[in-house]
Design a protein around this motif. Structure first.
Motif, PDB file in Angstrom:
ATOM      1  N   PRO A  81       3.518  -2.559   1.736  1.00  0.00           N
ATOM      2  CA  PRO A  81       2.617  -1.938   2.708  1.00  0.00           C
ATOM      3  C   PRO A  81       1.834  -0.769   2.128  1.00  0.00           C
ATOM      4  O   PRO A  81       0.723  -0.486   2.575  1.00  0.00           O
ATOM      5  CB  PRO A  81       3.565  -1.444   3.800  1.00  0.00           C
ATOM      6  N   LEU A  82       2.401  -0.099   1.111  1.00  0.00           N
ATOM      7  CA  LEU A  82       1.693   1.029   0.506  1.00  0.00           C
ATOM      8  C   LEU A  82       0.475   0.539  -0.272  1.00  0.00           C
ATOM      9  O   LEU A  82      -0.638   1.022  -0.077  1.00  0.00           O
ATOM     10  CB  LEU A  82       2.634   1.813  -0.403  1.00  0.00           C
ATOM     11  N   TYR A  83       0.675  -0.430  -1.148  1.00  0.00           N
ATOM     12  CA  TYR A  83      -0.471  -1.022  -1.854  1.00  0.00           C
ATOM     13  C   TYR A  83      -1.415  -1.707  -0.873  1.00  0.00           C
ATOM     14  O   TYR A  83      -2.643  -1.638  -1.018  1.00  0.00           O
ATOM     15  CB  TYR A  83      -0.002  -2.037  -2.902  1.00  0.00           C
ATOM     16  N   GLY A  84      -0.843  -2.374   0.116  1.00  0.00           N
ATOM     17  CA  GLY A  84      -1.668  -3.080   1.098  1.00  0.00           C
ATOM     18  C   GLY A  84      -2.592  -2.123   1.830  1.00  0.00           C
ATOM     19  O   GLY A  84      -3.792  -2.384   1.982  1.00  0.00           O
ATOM     20  N   THR A  85      -2.046  -0.990   2.258  1.00  0.00           N
ATOM     21  CA  THR A  85      -2.862  -0.012   2.976  1.00  0.00           C
ATOM     22  C   THR A  85      -3.898   0.612   2.053  1.00  0.00           C
ATOM     23  O   THR A  85      -5.045   0.826   2.443  1.00  0.00           O
ATOM     24  CB  THR A  85      -1.966   1.091   3.594  1.00  0.00           C
ATOM     25  N   ALA A  86      -3.499   0.882   0.815  1.00  0.00           N
ATOM     26  CA  ALA A  86      -4.457   1.437  -0.154  1.00  0.00           C
ATOM     27  C   ALA A  86      -5.640   0.484  -0.333  1.00  0.00           C
ATOM     28  O   ALA A  86      -6.805   0.887  -0.257  1.00  0.00           O
ATOM     29  CB  ALA A  86      -3.773   1.683  -1.494  1.00  0.00           C
ATOM     30  N   PHE A  87      -5.340  -0.793  -0.548  1.00  0.00           N
ATOM     31  CA  PHE A  87      -6.411  -1.782  -0.753  1.00  0.00           C
ATOM     32  C   PHE A  87      -7.290  -1.914   0.494  1.00  0.00           C
ATOM     33  O   PHE A  87      -8.517  -2.036   0.398  1.00  0.00           O
ATOM     34  CB  PHE A  87      -5.820  -3.153  -1.131  1.00  0.00           C
ATOM     35  N   LYS A 112      -1.122   8.187   4.372  1.00  0.00           N
ATOM     36  CA  LYS A 112      -0.978   7.908   5.794  1.00  0.00           C
ATOM     37  C   LYS A 112       0.215   6.991   6.027  1.00  0.00           C
ATOM     38  O   LYS A 112       1.044   7.215   6.892  1.00  0.00           O
ATOM     39  CB  LYS A 112      -2.273   7.257   6.297  1.00  0.00           C
ATOM     40  N   ARG A 113       0.310   5.965   5.200  1.00  0.00           N
ATOM     41  CA  ARG A 113       1.358   4.967   5.368  1.00  0.00           C
ATOM     42  C   ARG A 113       2.723   5.516   4.963  1.00  0.00           C
ATOM     43  O   ARG A 113       3.741   5.214   5.562  1.00  0.00           O
ATOM     44  CB  ARG A 113       0.972   3.722   4.554  1.00  0.00           C
ATOM     45  N   SER A 114       2.744   6.346   3.917  1.00  0.00           N
ATOM     46  CA  SER A 114       4.034   6.758   3.344  1.00  0.00           C
ATOM     47  C   SER A 114       4.671   7.924   4.090  1.00  0.00           C
ATOM     48  O   SER A 114       5.870   8.130   3.984  1.00  0.00           O
ATOM     49  CB  SER A 114       3.867   7.146   1.882  1.00  0.00           C
ATOM     50  N   LYS A 115       3.850   8.691   4.806  1.00  0.00           N
ATOM     51  CA  LYS A 115       4.348   9.904   5.456  1.00  0.00           C
ATOM     52  C   LYS A 115       4.978  10.855   4.437  1.00  0.00           C
ATOM     53  O   LYS A 115       5.830  11.671   4.781  1.00  0.00           O
ATOM     54  CB  LYS A 115       5.380   9.587   6.548  1.00  0.00           C
ATOM     55  N   ALA A 116       4.596  10.719   3.185  1.00  0.00           N
ATOM     56  CA  ALA A 116       5.168  11.583   2.148  1.00  0.00           C
ATOM     57  C   ALA A 116       4.233  12.750   1.869  1.00  0.00           C
ATOM     58  O   ALA A 116       3.010  12.583   1.811  1.00  0.00           O
ATOM     59  CB  ALA A 116       5.410  10.778   0.873  1.00  0.00           C
ATOM     60  N   ASP A 117       4.802  13.920   1.714  1.00  0.00           N
ATOM     61  CA  ASP A 117       4.030  15.075   1.267  1.00  0.00           C
ATOM     62  C   ASP A 117       3.999  15.058  -0.259  1.00  0.00           C
ATOM     63  O   ASP A 117       4.632  14.222  -0.892  1.00  0.00           O
ATOM     64  CB  ASP A 117       4.682  16.373   1.759  1.00  0.00           C
TER      65      ASP A 117
END
Ligand code: ADP
Ligand code: MG
Ligand code: MG
Length: 191
Positions: A81-87, A112-117
């Protein structure tokens, strides 16, 4: 701006690199995760390849959308989902905007997808300095390598590696290493 042809070549190059490094990526993920990042990514990029290999006259946005769908549906792990959202976020701007803006949109998607700071030892920590360098027209292989290396000293506080806590320190983040292949492939395409 990247054409559809260049975007397709970029992703096919990324796919080749991932498949070549599948075992290395699994080994990196074995150290601080569950050892499947290479296999996950290889499955994903194989699906990307199938989806775009015959798309010779397709706009860049459509190429990226197909790639996004392949990553989301085939990867399984957190990275899909991280790569998917980036693309997908890059797809929204790639037909109209210059490269730095496109990659910045990709980074926003990852965040946005990762919720990581920042400094949570995730892909976002590798993407951020690379996108900044691209915006400043200073992106080189060295910048990419340094951005990956910088994840080593970070303590993971998101994703599977966070289960290890302090134990994650001293290891590269696997998703950042796979991301480096995306940027190496890009440099090769635009040089
Ligand atoms: P899983 O952890 O589900 O087995 P993978 O092994 O394919 O999935 O992917 C692990 C990588 O995903 C990590 O190295 C990290 O870069 C990235 N990752 C995991 N969780 C997050 C998150 N919340 N934000 C950003 N990246 C993350
Ligand atoms: Mg894993
Ligand atoms: Mg897994």
């Amino acid at each position: 701006k990247l054409t559809g042809k260049q975007t397709r070549a970029w992703l096919l190059n990324f796919s080749a690199k991932i498949q070549e490094k599948k075992q290395d990526l699994n080994d990196l993920d074995q150290a601080i995760g569950d050892g499947d990042h290479g296999s996950n990514m290889a499955r994903g990029v194989h699906a990307v390849e199938e989806a775009i290999k015959n798309e010779n006259h397709t706009p860049a946005s459509e190429i990226l959308k197909k790639a996004a769908m392949a990553m989301v549906s085939k990867v399984g792990g957190a990275s899909g989902p991280l790569y998917g959202t980036a693309f997908l976020e890059m797809a929204k701007v790639i037909d109209t905007e210059e490269l730095p803006t496109v990659l910045a949109a990709g980074l926003d998607g990852v965040k946005k997808r990762s919720k990581a700071d920042a400094d949570e030892k995730t892909m976002a920590d590798m993407w951020a300095p690379v996108v900044k360098a691209l915006q400043e027209k200073k992106l080189t292989k060295d910048v990419i390598n340094e951005s990956v290396e910088a994840t080593k000293e970070l303590k993971a506080t998101k994703g599977r590696a966070s289960y290890l806590n302090e134990g994650s320190i001293g290891h590269l983040d696997p998703g950042s290493v796979s991301s480096s292949y995306l940027f190496f492939a890009l440099l090769e395409e635009v040089d």
